[in-house]
Design a protein around this motif. Structure first.
Motif, PDB file in Angstrom:
ATOM      1  N   LEU A 387       9.297 -19.384  -2.502  1.00  8.03           N
ATOM      2  CA  LEU A 387       8.413 -19.777  -1.402  1.00  8.03           C
ATOM      3  C   LEU A 387       7.582 -18.624  -0.867  1.00  8.03           C
ATOM      4  N   LEU A 388       7.830 -17.432  -1.373  1.00 11.12           N
ATOM      5  CA  LEU A 388       7.214 -16.228  -0.808  1.00 11.12           C
ATOM      6  C   LEU A 388       5.703 -16.232  -0.991  1.00 11.12           C
ATOM      7  N   ARG A 389       4.994 -15.983   0.110  1.00 11.81           N
ATOM      8  CA  ARG A 389       3.545 -15.807   0.083  1.00 11.81           C
ATOM      9  C   ARG A 389       3.216 -14.377   0.462  1.00 11.81           C
ATOM     10  N   ASP A 390       2.224 -13.807  -0.184  1.00 13.56           N
ATOM     11  CA  ASP A 390       1.794 -12.466   0.179  1.00 13.56           C
ATOM     12  C   ASP A 390       1.301 -12.452   1.623  1.00 13.56           C
ATOM     13  N   LEU A 391       1.575 -11.370   2.304  1.00  7.97           N
ATOM     14  CA  LEU A 391       1.023 -11.197   3.642  1.00  7.97           C
ATOM     15  C   LEU A 391      -0.481 -10.964   3.562  1.00  7.97           C
ATOM     16  N   ARG A 392      -1.176 -11.406   4.577  1.00  9.79           N
ATOM     17  CA  ARG A 392      -2.600 -11.083   4.735  1.00  9.79           C
ATOM     18  C   ARG A 392      -2.663  -9.824   5.605  1.00  9.79           C
ATOM     19  N   LEU A 393      -2.807  -8.691   4.953  1.00 11.41           N
ATOM     20  CA  LEU A 393      -2.724  -7.410   5.655  1.00 11.41           C
ATOM     21  C   LEU A 393      -4.109  -6.862   5.952  1.00 11.41           C
ATOM     22  N   PRO A 394      -4.337  -6.424   7.200  1.00 14.45           N
ATOM     23  CA  PRO A 394      -5.594  -5.740   7.500  1.00 14.45           C
ATOM     24  C   PRO A 394      -5.644  -4.401   6.776  1.00 14.45           C
ATOM     25  N   ASP A 395      -6.838  -3.890   6.559  1.00  9.62           N
ATOM     26  CA  ASP A 395      -7.010  -2.610   5.884  1.00  9.62           C
ATOM     27  C   ASP A 395      -6.526  -1.499   6.810  1.00  9.62           C
ATOM     28  N   PHE A 396      -5.427  -0.888   6.444  1.00  8.42           N
ATOM     29  CA  PHE A 396      -4.833   0.132   7.317  1.00  8.42           C
ATOM     30  C   PHE A 396      -5.765   1.319   7.527  1.00  8.42           C
ATOM     31  N   ARG A 397      -6.693   1.517   6.618  1.00 10.23           N
ATOM     32  CA  ARG A 397      -7.614   2.652   6.747  1.00 10.23           C
ATOM     33  C   ARG A 397      -8.489   2.539   7.989  1.00 10.23           C
ATOM     34  N   GLU A 398      -8.700   1.315   8.437  1.00  9.44           N
ATOM     35  CA  GLU A 398      -9.547   1.109   9.613  1.00  9.44           C
ATOM     36  C   GLU A 398      -8.864   1.542  10.908  1.00  9.44           C
ATOM     37  N   TYR A 399      -7.597   1.885  10.839  1.00 14.30           N
ATOM     38  CA  TYR A 399      -6.842   2.298  12.026  1.00 14.30           C
ATOM     39  C   TYR A 399      -6.601   3.807  12.039  1.00 14.30           C
ATOM     40  N   ALA A 400      -7.314   4.506  11.179  1.00 17.23           N
ATOM     41  CA  ALA A 400      -7.068   5.930  10.960  1.00 17.23           C
ATOM     42  C   ALA A 400      -7.314   6.752  12.217  1.00 17.23           C
ATOM     43  N   VAL A 401      -6.509   7.787  12.351  1.00 20.18           N
ATOM     44  CA  VAL A 401      -6.740   8.819  13.361  1.00 20.18           C
ATOM     45  C   VAL A 401      -7.689   9.854  12.759  1.00 20.18           C
ATOM     46  N   ALA A 402      -8.738  10.187  13.497  1.00 23.92           N
ATOM     47  CA  ALA A 402      -9.689  11.189  13.012  1.00 23.92           C
ATOM     48  C   ALA A 402      -9.035  12.567  13.020  1.00 23.92           C
ATOM     49  N   VAL A 403      -9.071  13.236  11.884  1.00 26.61           N
ATOM     50  CA  VAL A 403      -8.510  14.588  11.762  1.00 26.61           C
ATOM     51  C   VAL A 403      -9.606  15.479  11.177  1.00 26.61           C
ATOM     52  N   ASP A 404     -10.320  16.167  12.059  1.00 32.47           N
ATOM     53  CA  ASP A 404     -11.389  17.067  11.597  1.00 32.47           C
ATOM     54  C   ASP A 404     -10.817  18.371  11.074  1.00 32.47           C
ATOM     55  N   LYS A 405      -9.695  18.784  11.670  1.00 33.00           N
ATOM     56  CA  LYS A 405      -9.066  20.036  11.279  1.00 33.00           C
ATOM     57  C   LYS A 405      -7.562  19.840  11.411  1.00 33.00           C
ATOM     58  N   PRO A 406      -6.777  20.227  10.415  1.00 32.83           N
ATOM     59  CA  PRO A 406      -5.330  19.962  10.460  1.00 32.83           C
ATOM     60  C   PRO A 406      -4.651  20.562  11.682  1.00 32.83           C
ATOM     61  N   ALA A 407      -3.723  19.771  12.248  1.00 30.13           N
ATOM     62  CA  ALA A 407      -2.820  20.235  13.305  1.00 30.13           C
ATOM     63  C   ALA A 407      -3.560  20.785  14.509  1.00 30.13           C
ATOM     64  N   THR A 408      -4.676  20.144  14.854  1.00 25.58           N
ATOM     65  CA  THR A 408      -5.399  20.531  16.067  1.00 25.58           C
ATOM     66  C   THR A 408      -5.583  19.353  17.007  1.00 25.58           C
ATOM     67  N   THR A 409      -5.363  18.130  16.510  1.00 29.42           N
ATOM     68  CA  THR A 409      -5.435  16.949  17.360  1.00 29.42           C
ATOM     69  C   THR A 409      -4.054  16.304  17.421  1.00 29.42           C
ATOM     70  N   SER A 410      -3.842  15.483  18.436  1.00 29.53           N
ATOM     71  CA  SER A 410      -2.529  14.895  18.673  1.00 29.53           C
ATOM     72  C   SER A 410      -2.638  13.371  18.724  1.00 29.53           C
TER      73      SER A 410
END
Length: 803
Positions: A387-410
């Motif tokens: 009976l299993l149906r695939d989930l309809r998953l939103p594109d997780f990339r659209e929820y990304a945190v902007a990281v311009d430079k590593p370990a400088t944003t929180s």
């Protein structure tokens, strides 16, 4: 709608007064139903005892009997009684139903019923509907190379093995959620009823929405005894038991006795009332006739333990006593009297009346079983992958945190994930559930309440937030119930996520064991279809439980999980929000795994862009070039796994660059923990050459790990460079303190990591002595600061990656 709005019969019949109801079974129906029950009991006894002569067509001889007698008889006739009567309801009402045997050690009953319905032979052709098939059926039970004695995955119709008692109701309610046409008949053994999880399991009715969910019919089977002792609920007065069950929110009906004919009539009458009542409750909820929560019906079934078995053996009572629990007659190969008594017992079911000359069930009895998918042994709900149906998953990339430079944003990783889960729930309104023990908001997943509420059937006050009968989130302060609800939901073909504080997921250690074993076994059963993975999100983890203290600091669930077979186990420790999004998407798409994801909820540095995160998670581990300066030939390798260890490694690298700019350092971050293992031990394991390329075959490796250090040693012990691995992790040192003081208590802090480099890189020698002393002094100063100010030092709190 009040109880007065139910059908008159269901509303007016008192708990024990069903005894006086009219007899619904005509004489022919009664004889047929009793014969079917006798056939099931005969098959059950045959499974426990016989390896040949399955229909007793010759006198029973020693060589016909198994050399090792294994199995449980005591609960089996009661289970057969319930199944046989439920079949009548299914036929008459065309109700979709599955059966859960809480006392799963009554496996002979479940196997017998699957065989009588024909399902077993359809799925296991060598166990045919003939004498040879009966011989194979009997011989395989609890026999080397055969099937287990429980309601195991090998048994069609089972999703609840019952190997560990206590979870039948939580599994049953989980199966009923979002299954509006399904009834789950859940037999609760009276020994099982003494367990803590089962006592809480009765409360599943406070989360069951009669408008959108199915129904659970608990059948409390009181046969009086456990292995060697009486059971509590069988020894208290009926009025006390009734008060208990009524207090749980049920309308109990009593079916009690030992005379088969009377009991058949009583059970049939009771089930007619019960299913009328279920239909009335659901009809009222689905037509808007009323919103009042009504008690759901249930049955209390009192029968003798080992009913229809030998009354006495060697002068001691068996039927109706604890001696009927397992194998009532034990020396049938070597004791002529025992063997004669066994033959008398088997012949008491009159097998010659039940099976024809070829060994098939008599045709008129075969008609008593439901047809096709209505058979409980063939229900697709008990083979959820169908009976299993695939989930309809939103594109997780659209929820990304902007990281311009590593370990400088929180960012708060799980809060970011919560926004994605909000939209997962919105897109899958009947196919996905989020469960947790009162911690969804605490774990920063509260964005889900923008699209759903918490399921709640009890009273709601005006001051309450996010409670509603139709909620998609289930919160109950019992990890056992969360696990059980989700397992039942997954095994019937749906998807979900269990979020929990890391330290307290240990409460379900044994439940996880059972589920992992179930998955591993079903991988080898061709007719079992893959189900959605069991996904754990463990937050509020060991390194950020500084406010709650030592009792809340334990990362050991990972060690427990790693003990299970590699084919079903996956463990992920994403270091930031973008990697968490990528991992979560992968886990919700997966099948037949237990996925453990450990992620922090507190504000923390973000390291990777979404593009980098996807590539990193796809690899499972890799060199962080931006944090490394080794030019392909490091003096030392830093490994890190987990968000806090990764932060401490990067801060340590910063210190080394400041004080030892010529030292060549490589940073390898691990997301998929099992990549560390040898490829011969785990499907995700790195090939030897690739592992050596990353960690080198001979250079010092300082590995900062989220959990107990010895797991890393265990995973890498076959690696060529294992002797150069030095692992830092949680050493069972904890208290209520600051976040950085926690890592210092366990020598995982940046200063100690620098000291480890000084101690283990041969080329440094005494020229780094001053640096080592400086790091030791920094630790002392940091601790002193916490004692004076109650906070970590600004240089720790405010650190960012400077390069």
């Amino acid at each position: 709608m009040s109880r007065e709005g139910l059908s008159t019969a269901a509303a007016e019949v008192p708990v024990a007064a069903v005894r006086t109801a009219t007899e619904p079974l005509g004489e022919q129906d009664l004889r047929a139903l009793d014969a079917y029950w006798r056939a099931a009991n005969y098959l059950a006894v045959g499974q426990i005892y016989l390896m040949d002569n399955p229909l007793l067509r010759e006198p029973l001889a020693a060589e016909h009997i198994k050399p090792r007698l294994l199995g449980h008889w005591g609960t089996t006739p009661g289970l057969n009684f319930c199944w046989t009567h439920l079949n009548r309801v299914i036929r008459d009402r065309e109700r979709k139903m599955i059966f859960m045997a809480g006392p799963g050690h009554g496996g002979p009953a479940v196997v017998a019923q699957a065989y009588l319905e024909g399902t077993y032979s359809e799925l296991v052709p060598n166990v045919g509907q003939d004498v040879d098939g009966l011989r194979a059926l009997f011989r395989q039970f609890s026999f080397p190379g055969g099937i287990p004695s429980h309601a195991a995955p090998e048994v069609p119709g089972s999703i609840h093995e019952g190997g560990e008692l206590g979870y039948v109701l939580s599994h049953a309610y989980g199966a009923a959620f979002d299954n509006p046409d399904l009834v789950v008949a859940a037999v609760v053994g009276d020994g099982e009823a003494e367990t803590g999880p089962l006592a809480t399991g009765w409360h599943g009715n406070k989360f069951l929405d009669p408008a959108t969910d199915g129904a659970v019919l608990p059948i409390l089977h009181l046969n009086g005894y456990k292995i060697a002792n009486p059971t509590i609920l069988a020894r208290i007065p009926d009025d006390e038991l009734t008060a208990l069950l009524t207090g749980y929110g049920y309308h109990p009906y009593l079916v009690a006795g030992d005379d088969p004919a009377a009991m058949h009539q009583l059970m049939a009458a009771t089930l007619d009332l019960v299913f009328d009542e279920i239909a009335a409750i659901q009809r009222a909820a689905r037509t808007g006739a009323g919103t009042e929560r009504l008690p759901w019906p249930m049955i209390v079934l009192r029968t003798p333990k080992g009913w229809t078995g030998p009354a006495t053996v060697d002068g001691r009572q068996v039927e109706g006593s604890y001696r009927a629990h397992q194998v009532p007659i034990s020396e049938c190969r070597t004791n002529d009297a025992h063997r004669a008594q066994l033959e008398t017992w088997l012949r008491s079911y009159r097998p010659d009346e039940l099976f024809d000359e070829a060994g098939r069930l008599q045709p008129d009895l075969g008609l008593l079983a439901p047809r096709g998918d209505l058979r409980m042994s063939a229900s697709p709900h008990a083979n959820g992958g169908l009976l299993l149906r695939d989930l309809r998953l939103p594109d997780f990339r659209e929820y990304a945190v902007a990281v311009d430079k590593p370990a400088t944003t929180s960012a708060e990783a799980t809060r970011v994930l919560g926004a994605w889960l909000r939209d997962v729930i919105a897109r899958n309104p009947d196919n996905f559930r989020l469960v947790g023990p009162d911690e969804t908001a605490s774990n920063r997943l509260d964005a889900v309440y923008e699209v759903t509420d918490k399921a709640w059937q009890a009273e709601i006050y005006p001051s309450d937030d996010t409670l509603a009968p139709h909620g998609r989130v289930i919160e109950v302060l019992s990890e056992h119930q969360c696990q059980g609800f989700l397992e039942g939901y997954l095994l019937t073909g749906r998807h979900g996520l269990f979020n929990c504080y890391e330290a307290f997921i240990h409460i379900v250690d044994s439940m996880f064991n059972q589920h992992a074993k179930w998955l591993r076994t079903t991988n080898g059963i061709p007719w079992r279809r893959p189900v959605a993975s069991l996904n754990y999100l463990l937050s509020s983890h060991v390194w950020r439980q500084d406010h709650n203290g030592f009792s809340h600091q334990d990362p050991g669930f990972i060690d427990h999980v790693a003990n299970k077979k590699a084919e079903v186990i996956r463990v992920y420790l994403p270091p930031d929000a973008n990697t968490l999004l990528s991992v979560a998407d992968h886990c919700l798409r997966s099948r037949q795994y237990v996925n453990v994801v450990v992620a922090g909820k507190q504000p923390a540095p973000q390291f990777l862009t979404m593009e980098q995160a996807v590539a990193h998670c796809t690899r499972g581990l890799g060199i962080w070039d931006w944090a490394s300066n080794d030019d392909g030939d490091p003096d030392v390798v830093f490994g890190c796994c987990g968000d806090v260890p990764t932060l401490e490694v990067l801060a340590a690298v910063d210190l080394l660059r400041q004080h030892l700019p010529d030292l060549k350092v490589r940073v390898v971050n691990v997301v998929d923990l099992m990549r560390l293992q040898d490829e011969r031990e785990h499907p995700h394991g790195l090939p030897e050459a690739e592992f050596d390329t990353l960690f080198t075959p001979d250079k010092p490796v300082i590995f900062a790990y989220h959990g107990y250090p010895w797991l890393i040693h265990r995973l890498t012990y076959r690696r060529r460079n294992h002797t150069n691995f030095h692992v830092r992790g949680y050493k069972e040192n904890g208290t209520t303190t600051t976040p950085f003081d926690m890592v210092m208590l366990n020598d995982l802090d940046r200063y100690h990591l620098v000291m480890d480099v000084v101690d283990r890189v041969p080329s440094l020698g005494s020229r780094a002595a001053a640096l080592r002393q400086h790091m030791a002094d920094a630790r002392l100063a940091a601790r002193a600061y916490t004692r004076e100010h109650g906070l970590d030092t600004p240089e720790v709190r405010d650190w960012t990656w400077p390069y």
